[in-house]
Write an enzyme that holds these catalytic residues in place. Structure first.
Site, short mmCIF file in Angstrom:
data_model
loop_
_atom_site.label_atom_id
_atom_site.label_comp_id
_atom_site.label_asym_id
_atom_site.label_seq_id
_atom_site.Cartn_x
_atom_site.Cartn_y
_atom_site.Cartn_z
N HIS A 172 1.38 4.63 13.25
CA HIS A 172 0.45 4.44 12.13
C HIS A 172 -0.96 4.88 12.54
CE1 HIS A 172 -1.86 2.23 8.98
NE2 HIS A 172 -0.76 2.41 8.27
N HIS A 197 0.87 -1.17 0.00
CA HIS A 197 0.00 0.00 0.00
C HIS A 197 0.91 1.23 0.00
CE1 HIS A 197 -3.90 -2.09 1.54
NE2 HIS A 197 -3.90 -1.97 0.24
N ASP A 203 1.25 4.10 1.50
CA ASP A 203 1.83 4.73 2.69
C ASP A 203 2.98 3.91 3.27
OD1 ASP A 203 -0.30 2.93 3.25
OD2 ASP A 203 -0.48 3.69 5.29
#
EC number: 3.1.26.11
Length: 301
Positions: A262, A65, A67
């Protein structure tokens, strides 16, 4: 002088904010540097944190992904621009090979550094060095995702009182360490086991067996806590953890230092993550990560 610390380069989930960059974490382990999940903007964050391309030896990507991986292009090009003198190894889910290649060759540049691609396909040991063993465990996320665990081999701690009792001193101390015995005195007679340190990196995942296996007995656990407990159904639906779940995992695993990161941009109070991890039962050292923070790995027992 050996240094073992986590350098936090970014702590946001999905999208960066004014105060949080996309993910990025450098583990300094004595003379080696392992870069985890370089999201967008990692190259600039490295500059701000005083991390040079020469500091990198491995890159570990949990999943593809954006990020957690968009920064690969810039980091890889910087490694080559700076002509890093040693080989770099990149670990990442093998199912994302096409994404890795697109990021590695996103634009034209001159390759000057040997970068070894080491895709991960299953749980197990992916690197075995004299300093540590690097392992992976599969996680539970909408795309294939792996967590990483670094384990230092056990050593031995010399006990001065036992050495003195057996009359071992000076050069003989080094000799018994090398040879295992001197004149009927064994290394076990004058030393004790010094357990190696353990570090784990757990990103996007629901609770699963892999999370617990990675966390077990860690000196430092870096773990995502995207949501607060009130949004636990969102966490489950999207393949993430809550702060309370992270705290319970760390408690059950006997973690010494828990690092939460996160974070969803929906929350404005970072202290809420610590409160919920504590409510989950974790009583050890706890850090709510923020960008450019340095967190020492706890000293050996």
């Amino acid at each position: 002088m050996s240094v073992r610390e986590l350098v936090v380069l970014g702590t946001a989930s999905q999208v960066p904010t004014r105060h949080r960059n996309h993910n990025g974490y450098l583990l300094r382990w004595d003379g080696e540097g392992i870069l985890f999940d370089p999201g967008e903007g990692t190259q600039r964050q490295m500059l701000r944190a005083g991390v040079a391309a020469h500091d990198l030896h491995r890159i570990c990507v949990t999943h593809f992904h954006g990020d957690h991986s968009l920064g690969l292009a810039g980091v890889i090009q910087r490694i080559n621009l700076d002509r890093v003198p040693h080989e770099i190894t990149a670990h990442y889910p093998g199912s994302g090979q096409r994404f890795f290649e697109r990021l590695r060759y996103a634009t034209a540049y001159r390759e000057t550094v040997a970068l070894t691609e080491a895709p991960v396909a299953a749980d197990g040991v992916i690197a075995d060095t004299p300093a540590y063993v690097l392992e992976t465990r599969r996680l539970s996320h909408p795309v294939e995702s792996f967590g990483y665990r670094l384990v230092e081999p056990d050593g031995r701690r010399m006990l001065p009182e036992r050495l003195a009792a057996h009359g071992i001193k000076g050069p003989d101390v080094g000799r018994i360490q090398r040879e295992g015995a001197i004149g009927g005195v064994s290394l076990e007679d004058v030393s004790e086991v010094r357990h190696g340190q353990r570090f784990a990196f757990v990103m996007d995942t629901r609770l699963c067996e892999g999370v617990h296996a990675l966390a077990e007995g860690c000196d430092m656990l870096v773990i995502e806590s995207t949501f607060l407990d009130g949004d636990h159904q969102l966490a489950e639906d999207h393949g993430h953890l809550t702060a309370g779940q992270a705290g319970r995992v760390a408690k059950d695993a006997g973690v010494r230092h828990l690092v939460l990161t996160h974070f969803s941009q929906r929350y404005s109070d970072p202290d809420a993550f610590e409160r919920e991890a504590r409510a989950g039962g974790f009583e050890g050292e706890l850090t709510v990560a923020h960008d450019l923070l340095r967190v020492p790995v706890p000293k050996r027992h």
